[in-house]
Design an enzyme around this catalytic site. Structure first.
Site, mmCIF file in Angstrom:
data_model
loop_
_atom_site.group_PDB
_atom_site.id
_atom_site.type_symbol
_atom_site.label_atom_id
_atom_site.label_comp_id
_atom_site.label_asym_id
_atom_site.label_seq_id
_atom_site.Cartn_x
_atom_site.Cartn_y
_atom_site.Cartn_z
ATOM 1 N N HIS A 44 1.018 -1.061 -0.015
ATOM 2 C CA HIS A 44 -0.025 0.094 -0.111
ATOM 3 C C HIS A 44 0.924 1.147 0.138
ATOM 4 O O HIS A 44 2.203 1.284 0.124
ATOM 5 C CB HIS A 44 -0.941 0.042 1.136
ATOM 6 C CG HIS A 44 -0.188 0.238 2.480
ATOM 7 N ND1 HIS A 44 0.319 -0.864 3.176
ATOM 8 C CD2 HIS A 44 0.156 1.364 3.164
ATOM 9 C CE1 HIS A 44 1.119 -0.527 4.321
ATOM 10 N NE2 HIS A 44 0.941 0.872 4.538
ATOM 11 N N THR A 46 0.336 4.895 1.713
ATOM 12 C CA THR A 46 -0.245 5.724 2.694
ATOM 13 C C THR A 46 -0.582 7.110 2.180
ATOM 14 O O THR A 46 0.244 7.854 1.777
ATOM 15 C CB THR A 46 0.189 5.845 4.159
ATOM 16 O OG1 THR A 46 0.772 4.513 4.520
ATOM 17 C CG2 THR A 46 -0.343 6.696 5.125
ATOM 18 N N HIS A 139 5.570 6.336 -0.941
ATOM 19 C CA HIS A 139 6.245 5.423 -1.277
ATOM 20 C C HIS A 139 5.575 4.125 -0.689
ATOM 21 O O HIS A 139 4.139 4.053 -0.237
ATOM 22 C CB HIS A 139 7.389 5.617 -0.010
ATOM 23 C CG HIS A 139 7.111 5.406 1.397
ATOM 24 N ND1 HIS A 139 6.544 6.484 1.956
ATOM 25 C CD2 HIS A 139 7.031 4.532 2.456
ATOM 26 C CE1 HIS A 139 6.151 6.289 3.254
ATOM 27 N NE2 HIS A 139 6.449 5.299 3.290
ATOM 28 N N SER A 141 6.125 0.939 1.475
ATOM 29 C CA SER A 141 6.960 0.008 1.995
ATOM 30 C C SER A 141 7.186 -1.493 1.974
ATOM 31 O O SER A 141 6.134 -2.176 1.605
ATOM 32 C CB SER A 141 6.708 0.048 3.610
ATOM 33 O OG SER A 141 6.944 1.572 3.860
ATOM 34 N N TYR A 144 8.949 -3.439 7.432
ATOM 35 C CA TYR A 144 8.949 -2.734 8.730
ATOM 36 C C TYR A 144 9.860 -3.422 9.690
ATOM 37 O O TYR A 144 9.845 -4.724 10.100
ATOM 38 C CB TYR A 144 7.542 -2.734 9.493
ATOM 39 C CG TYR A 144 6.454 -1.964 8.615
ATOM 40 C CD1 TYR A 144 6.687 -1.112 7.496
ATOM 41 C CD2 TYR A 144 4.987 -2.261 8.876
ATOM 42 C CE1 TYR A 144 5.547 -0.553 7.026
ATOM 43 C CE2 TYR A 144 4.124 -1.865 8.186
ATOM 44 C CZ TYR A 144 4.281 -0.900 7.394
ATOM 45 O OH TYR A 144 3.215 -0.297 6.646
#
Length: 199
Positions: A44, A46, A139, A141, A144
């Protein structure tokens, strides 16, 4: 991430959805350690965070989707996403990521949602546009994690895997997609989707 977050993902049937989902899982598992297991999450971008949890989720996703509906009279801009290059950084949520082209549709969506739903922005004319122009960094990702800095070997391996993923999908862009509102309090593996619309 504080409050609720609005995400834009590739369409569920798009080749990038399965390719990026597999890439995120593979990199997250490979880079996990005995001290920290990196979470899996859906691919995704954000659009914005800091949306108060008191706002009806359906209102938010309906508003965002309406900006690009065929009957909308507010814009003729299409919502196009183009992944450009793999990059790295110290932030937990932006450790290994694809940079995303700052397309007109993406910036329009971010500005309108920020203005309409993030506290304070509607009170100051032009503040959402200033945020979009100066602070918003779209962006996608891929991992994480807390570790930093990353070794050159790790970065090279991530770039190779990302490039292979794009090659497997045979495409690095999409139009439209799925707009979804997520509750992003706590650990990423406990985040949940509250509402979504497919464009």
């Amino acid at each position: 991430m504080p409050g609720l977050s609005l995400w834009l993902s590739p369409p569920p049937s798009h080749p990038l959805t399965s390719a990026l989902t597999s890439l995120i899982a593979s990199l997250s598992d490979e880079l996990s350690s005995t001290a920290e297991t990196n979470p899996h999450f859906l691919p995704h971008i954000t659009i914005t965070s800091n949306i108060p949890p008191t706002i009806d989720p359906e209102v938010i996703v309906a508003f965002a989707a309406a900006l690009f509906s065929s009957s909308s009279s507010t814009t003729s801009t299409s919502l196009d996403v183009n992944l450009t290059s793999v990059d790295f950084g110290p932030a937990y949520f932006k450790k290994i990521f694809f940079r995303v082209e700052r397309s007109a549709g993406l910036l329009y969506l971010a500005s309108k949602v920020r203005h309409s739903f993030v506290p304070g922005y509607a009170l100051i004319p032009g503040s959402a546009e200033i945020w979009t122009g100066n602070e918003y960094d779209p962006h996608l990702s891929l991992v994480y994690m807390a570790d930093w800095p990353l070794s050159q070997e790790t970065m090279n391996r991530a770039i190779d895997k990302a490039n292979l993923s794009i090659a497997t999908a045979s495409i690095s862009s999409w139009s439209g997609g799925r707009i979804a509102l997520y509750e992003t309090q706590g650990s990423a593996d406990k985040w949940k989707c509250l509402a979504y619309r497919d464009l």
